[in-house]
Design a protein around this motif. Structure first.
Motif, PDB file in Angstrom:
ATOM      1  N   LEU A 115       6.005   2.260  -9.860  1.00  0.00           N
ATOM      2  CA  LEU A 115       4.004   1.893 -10.498  1.00  0.00           C
ATOM      3  C   LEU A 115       3.774   3.228 -10.945  1.00  0.00           C
ATOM      4  CD1 LEU A 115       3.300   1.046  -6.309  1.00  0.00           C
ATOM      5  CD2 LEU A 115       4.162  -0.594  -7.995  1.00  0.00           C
ATOM      6  N   ALA A 116       2.197   3.597 -10.627  1.00  0.00           N
ATOM      7  CA  ALA A 116       1.830   4.332 -11.394  1.00  0.00           C
ATOM      8  C   ALA A 116       1.547   5.793 -11.029  1.00  0.00           C
ATOM      9  CB  ALA A 116      -0.122   4.141 -11.211  1.00  0.00           C
ATOM     10  N   THR A 117       1.128   6.553 -11.447  1.00  0.00           N
ATOM     11  CA  THR A 117       2.102   8.228 -11.676  1.00  0.00           C
ATOM     12  C   THR A 117       0.632   8.525 -10.635  1.00  0.00           C
ATOM     13  OG1 THR A 117       1.177   9.041 -13.463  1.00  0.00           O
ATOM     14  CG2 THR A 117       2.926   8.771 -12.741  1.00  0.00           C
ATOM     15  N   SER A 118       0.611   9.820  -9.932  1.00  0.00           N
ATOM     16  CA  SER A 118      -0.358  10.499  -9.112  1.00  0.00           C
ATOM     17  C   SER A 118      -0.615  11.485  -8.972  1.00  0.00           C
ATOM     18  CB  SER A 118      -0.829   9.753  -8.019  1.00  0.00           C
ATOM     19  OG  SER A 118       0.798   9.715  -6.513  1.00  0.00           O
ATOM     20  N   GLN A 119      -1.084  12.485  -8.794  1.00  0.00           N
ATOM     21  CA  GLN A 119      -1.230  13.374  -8.287  1.00  0.00           C
ATOM     22  C   GLN A 119      -1.933  13.720  -6.969  1.00  0.00           C
ATOM     23  OE1 GLN A 119      -2.243  17.087 -10.621  1.00  0.00           O
ATOM     24  NE2 GLN A 119      -0.636  17.703 -10.601  1.00  0.00           N
ATOM     25  N   ASP A 120      -0.806  14.485  -6.135  1.00  0.00           N
ATOM     26  CA  ASP A 120      -1.451  15.091  -4.281  1.00  0.00           C
ATOM     27  C   ASP A 120      -2.215  16.557  -4.533  1.00  0.00           C
ATOM     28  OD1 ASP A 120      -2.364  14.074  -1.934  1.00  0.00           O
ATOM     29  OD2 ASP A 120       0.198  14.573  -1.068  1.00  0.00           O
ATOM     30  N   GLU A 127      -1.697   8.692  -1.617  1.00  0.00           N
ATOM     31  CA  GLU A 127      -1.108   8.397  -2.543  1.00  0.00           C
ATOM     32  C   GLU A 127      -1.356   6.701  -2.983  1.00  0.00           C
ATOM     33  OE1 GLU A 127       0.564  10.787  -1.369  1.00  0.00           O
ATOM     34  OE2 GLU A 127       1.588  12.610  -2.541  1.00  0.00           O
ATOM     35  N   THR A 128      -1.276   6.233  -2.048  1.00  0.00           N
ATOM     36  CA  THR A 128      -1.508   4.468  -1.789  1.00  0.00           C
ATOM     37  C   THR A 128      -2.786   4.284  -1.953  1.00  0.00           C
ATOM     38  OG1 THR A 128       0.377   4.576  -0.539  1.00  0.00           O
ATOM     39  CG2 THR A 128      -1.003   2.315  -0.474  1.00  0.00           C
ATOM     40  N   GLN A 129      -4.029   4.949  -1.532  1.00  0.00           N
ATOM     41  CA  GLN A 129      -4.488   4.678  -1.800  1.00  0.00           C
ATOM     42  C   GLN A 129      -5.651   5.311  -3.225  1.00  0.00           C
ATOM     43  OE1 GLN A 129      -3.161   6.764   1.119  1.00  0.00           O
ATOM     44  NE2 GLN A 129      -4.905   7.326   2.255  1.00  0.00           N
ATOM     45  N   VAL A 130      -4.693   5.512  -4.120  1.00  0.00           N
ATOM     46  CA  VAL A 130      -5.253   5.479  -5.931  1.00  0.00           C
ATOM     47  C   VAL A 130      -4.835   4.658  -6.399  1.00  0.00           C
ATOM     48  CG1 VAL A 130      -6.867   7.516  -6.282  1.00  0.00           C
ATOM     49  CG2 VAL A 130      -3.974   7.502  -5.881  1.00  0.00           C
ATOM     50  N   VAL A 131      -3.012   4.287  -5.731  1.00  0.00           N
ATOM     51  CA  VAL A 131      -2.266   3.830  -7.025  1.00  0.00           C
ATOM     52  C   VAL A 131      -2.851   2.093  -6.084  1.00  0.00           C
ATOM     53  CG1 VAL A 131      -0.205   2.831  -6.901  1.00  0.00           C
ATOM     54  CG2 VAL A 131      -0.490   4.868  -6.973  1.00  0.00           C
ATOM     55  N   LEU A 132      -3.152   2.126  -5.391  1.00  0.00           N
ATOM     56  CA  LEU A 132      -3.082   0.511  -4.999  1.00  0.00           C
ATOM     57  C   LEU A 132      -4.592  -0.593  -5.814  1.00  0.00           C
ATOM     58  CD1 LEU A 132      -1.577  -0.623  -1.675  1.00  0.00           C
ATOM     59  CD2 LEU A 132      -0.975  -1.161  -3.519  1.00  0.00           C
ATOM     60  N   PRO A 133      -5.663  -0.284  -5.617  1.00  0.00           N
ATOM     61  CA  PRO A 133      -6.569  -0.571  -5.948  1.00  0.00           C
ATOM     62  C   PRO A 133      -7.280  -0.766  -7.313  1.00  0.00           C
ATOM     63  CG  PRO A 133      -7.307   1.889  -4.668  1.00  0.00           C
ATOM     64  CD  PRO A 133      -5.651   1.425  -4.272  1.00  0.00           C
ATOM     65  N   ARG A 134      -5.524  -0.124  -8.665  1.00  0.00           N
ATOM     66  CA  ARG A 134      -5.167  -0.563  -9.719  1.00  0.00           C
ATOM     67  C   ARG A 134      -5.051  -1.435  -9.750  1.00  0.00           C
ATOM     68  NH1 ARG A 134      -3.087   3.398 -12.164  1.00  0.00           N
ATOM     69  NH2 ARG A 134      -4.115   2.776 -13.886  1.00  0.00           N
ATOM     70  N   MET A 135      -3.669  -1.588  -8.999  1.00  0.00           N
ATOM     71  CA  MET A 135      -2.770  -2.867  -8.630  1.00  0.00           C
ATOM     72  C   MET A 135      -3.089  -4.242  -8.679  1.00  0.00           C
ATOM     73  SD  MET A 135       0.458  -2.435  -7.245  1.00  0.00           S
ATOM     74  CE  MET A 135       1.988  -3.471  -6.947  1.00  0.00           C
ATOM     75  N   HIS A 136      -2.837  -5.244 -10.130  1.00  0.00           N
ATOM     76  CA  HIS A 136      -2.849  -6.396  -9.929  1.00  0.00           C
ATOM     77  C   HIS A 136      -1.627  -7.336  -8.838  1.00  0.00           C
ATOM     78  CE1 HIS A 136      -7.041  -6.648 -11.461  1.00  0.00           C
ATOM     79  NE2 HIS A 136      -5.986  -5.779 -12.538  1.00  0.00           N
ATOM     80  N   ALA A 137      -1.407  -7.662  -8.580  1.00  0.00           N
ATOM     81  CA  ALA A 137      -0.682  -7.665  -7.627  1.00  0.00           C
ATOM     82  C   ALA A 137      -0.639  -9.108  -6.499  1.00  0.00           C
ATOM     83  CB  ALA A 137       0.617  -7.129  -7.095  1.00  0.00           C
ATOM     84  N   ASP A 138       0.243  -9.962  -6.429  1.00  0.00           N
ATOM     85  CA  ASP A 138       0.486 -10.446  -4.661  1.00  0.00           C
ATOM     86  C   ASP A 138       1.095  -9.721  -3.581  1.00  0.00           C
ATOM     87  OD1 ASP A 138       0.851 -11.875  -2.683  1.00  0.00           O
ATOM     88  OD2 ASP A 138       0.602 -14.229  -3.403  1.00  0.00           O
ATOM     89  N   LEU A 139       0.536  -8.956  -3.444  1.00  0.00           N
ATOM     90  CA  LEU A 139       1.388  -7.873  -2.526  1.00  0.00           C
ATOM     91  C   LEU A 139       2.362  -8.751  -1.146  1.00  0.00           C
ATOM     92  CD1 LEU A 139       1.774  -5.165  -2.831  1.00  0.00           C
ATOM     93  CD2 LEU A 139       0.302  -4.900  -0.774  1.00  0.00           C
ATOM     94  N   VAL A 140       1.876 -10.239  -0.795  1.00  0.00           N
ATOM     95  CA  VAL A 140       2.620 -10.492   0.312  1.00  0.00           C
ATOM     96  C   VAL A 140       3.494 -10.806  -0.813  1.00  0.00           C
ATOM     97  CG1 VAL A 140       2.652 -11.907   1.428  1.00  0.00           C
ATOM     98  CG2 VAL A 140       0.374 -11.188   1.930  1.00  0.00           C
ATOM     99  N   GLU A 141       3.410 -12.099  -2.165  1.00  0.00           N
ATOM    100  CA  GLU A 141       5.035 -12.520  -2.350  1.00  0.00           C
ATOM    101  C   GLU A 141       5.745 -11.002  -2.995  1.00  0.00           C
ATOM    102  OE1 GLU A 141       3.388 -14.403  -6.126  1.00  0.00           O
ATOM    103  OE2 GLU A 141       4.447 -14.961  -5.931  1.00  0.00           O
ATOM    104  N   THR A 142       5.690  -9.758  -3.691  1.00  0.00           N
ATOM    105  CA  THR A 142       5.896  -8.836  -3.862  1.00  0.00           C
ATOM    106  C   THR A 142       6.227  -7.725  -2.620  1.00  0.00           C
ATOM    107  OG1 THR A 142       4.116  -8.367  -5.245  1.00  0.00           O
ATOM    108  CG2 THR A 142       5.919  -6.219  -5.191  1.00  0.00           C
ATOM    109  N   PHE A 143       5.922  -8.180  -1.815  1.00  0.00           N
ATOM    110  CA  PHE A 143       6.702  -7.884  -0.770  1.00  0.00           C
ATOM    111  C   PHE A 143       8.181  -8.637  -0.167  1.00  0.00           C
ATOM    112  CE2 PHE A 143       3.699  -3.706   0.970  1.00  0.00           C
ATOM    113  CZ  PHE A 143       3.385  -4.193   0.560  1.00  0.00           C
ATOM    114  N   LEU A 144       8.378  -9.281   0.184  1.00  0.00           N
ATOM    115  CA  LEU A 144       8.850 -10.484   0.293  1.00  0.00           C
ATOM    116  C   LEU A 144      10.036 -10.516  -0.382  1.00  0.00           C
ATOM    117  CD1 LEU A 144       6.381 -13.415   1.455  1.00  0.00           C
ATOM    118  CD2 LEU A 144       8.134 -12.233   2.631  1.00  0.00           C
TER     119      LEU A 144
END
Ligand code: AMP
Ligand code: GLY
Length: 425
Positions: free
Chosen positions: A209-214, A295-312
């Motif tokens: 996924l995208a990089t981030s800095q905490d 980190e999730t709070q900055v990575v997911l807003p920029r991500m286009h994905a069907d998260l249910v499909e991806t997690f399955l």
């Protein structure tokens, strides 16, 4: 399209971000959370289960027609919740207890890294206090003392001097981190900027996924005690993490997943790599067996994905890089914390202004330590209270938006860092 009912475990800003992204999916059926927080319970129902009890989670999921259990935090993973859910024939996002040892035991992770030939700080592990003390005296300089087990991000003492290292050992061996500190890892101190990389994997395919800095320290200028994380931005710009560094980090994640596979352990879920970008290239500080918070709070807003499909797909072994794409914009998230955090703090303070902040351009307010009072008012209920995330077309604009929104929110004792992302500017 078949809808999938989902049970999400956890109660932090990370879980609120996961829940909002899952809820966007056309495949999402009924949404349940355990235990949830004031924000999550506005869009999902509470499931009356103890998130750390594998049998209870699996039984409730089965009785309630759940098709996917998503595990947010590390503790249920280490306890074996994913194993119990899968044994009940239900898909789970999150690694098995064996695989979660990548986070659950620093010594286990170090051994996997050694077998995989992955660069990390040199270390020794101790169960005997006198032997550990003799070793830090022999090092006679900076080192890092880590409680081996889970300690909510607090079991790491970065010691500049032998005295600090000895006091860190005393904390571990005298039980400050509970059983987590009965084995202690002493490691070489690494220097350089830090960078996190999250990756999704089904045990074979690894999709970074995208990089981030905490920002882990409590106060501006990276001063004060370590916390769970006070703010974060994504992606990390190229003058901090070069394309070559990024390729090396991705290679490390792939090697670790492959090594676990050849050790007979399928790692499926999110693997979180914490890296130090040293003069010799990226070296691993730690692995976590879950999404990062914040980190999730900055990575997911920029991500286009069907998260249910991806997690399955992570669960089924059918993950593909084509399941996601990324926005070009930038994301900055600032944590609003209770006075006193990461030490003792008061709860139950009225929170005002969240809706106003959330209606500003590019802003999402994720709830962490909040709860809804019986009359529906929002109250503080934790150390980290809210994560104010902004996306914007430039880094500077995202940062400006985030801080403008922070000003609109008010609760007694509100504290936050004013320098999130300053280094990247
Ligand atoms: P960890 O929970 O292992 O990531 O450690 C928490 C924080 O301690 C990291 O984000 C670093 O800032 C710091 N740290 C951990 N290990 C080292 C190391 N070997 N050298 C320098 N700093 C470290
Ligand atoms: N932000 C650090 C962590 O999730 O462990």
């Amino acid at each position: 399209m078949d809808k999938t009912n989902i049970l999400l475990l956890g109660a932090g800003g990370r879980e609120h971000a996961l829940l909002m992204k899952l809820a966007e999916s056309p495949r999402a059926g009924k949404l349940y959370v355990a235990p949830g927080n004031g924000g999550m319970l506005q869009i999902a129902q509470a499931a009356p289960v103890n998130q750390d009890d594998p049998a209870e989670v699996a039984a409730w999921a089965k009785e309630n027609g759940i098709g996917l259990v998503v595990v947010g935090p590390e503790a249920p993973l280490v306890e074996g919740v994913a194993d119990a859910v899968r044994a009940a024939g239900i898909a789970c996002f999150g690694p098995s207890a064996d695989a979660a040892q990548m986070e659950g035991s620093k010594e286990f992770a170090k051994k996997v890294m050694a077998r995989a030939g992955v660069p990390t700080a040199a270390y020794r592990s101790f169960t005997d206090r006198a032997a550990a003390e003799a070793y830090v005296r022999e090092l006679a300089g900076p080192c890092v003392v880590k409680a081996d087990g889970l300690a909510a991000g607090k079991g790491v003492i970065v010691a500049q001097t032998t005295e600090e290292a000895l006091s860190g050992l005393a904390q571990c061996f005298e039980g400050a981190f509970g059983a987590a500190g009965s084995t202690v890892v002493v490691e070489e101190m690494l220097e350089g900027p830090e960078c996190s990389l999250l990756a999704l994997t089904d045990g074979t395919t690894v999709v970074p996924l995208a990089t981030s800095q905490d920002h882990k320290r409590a106060y501006d200028g990276d001063l004060g005690p370590n916390t769970g994380g006070m703010g974060v931005y994504s992606p990390v710009p190229e003058h901090v993490v070069s394309a070559q560094d990024l390729a090396a980090m991705v290679d490390i994640m792939e090697r670790v997943v492959a090594q676990l596979g050849s050790d007979g352990i399928t790692y499926s879920g999110c693997l979180y790599g914490g890296f130090m970008l040293t003069a010799e290239g990226p070296k691993v500080l730690e692995f976590n067996a879950r999404f990062g918070d914040p980190e999730t709070q900055v990575v997911l807003p920029r991500m286009h994905a069907d998260l249910v499909e991806t997690f399955l797909a992570c669960d089924k072994g059918t993950l593909s890089p084509s399941m996601m794409s990324w926005d070009d914009d930038w994301a900055v998230s600032v944590v609003l914390a209770s006075a006193g955090y990461p030490g003792a703090y008061e709860s139950g303070k009225h929170i005002a202004g969240v809706e106003d902040a959330a209606s500003q351009e590019g802003i999402t307010v994720y709830h962490a330590g909040t709860r809804l009072a019986d009359d529906g008012t929002l109250l503080t209920a934790g150390g980290r209270v809210l994560d104010v995330t902004a996306v914007g077309p430039t880094f500077a604009e995202a940062r400006r938006r985030a801080y403008a929104a922070c000003d609109l929110i008010d609760f007694e004792g509100k504290q936050y860092r004013s320098d999130i992302g300053a280094r990247a500017l």
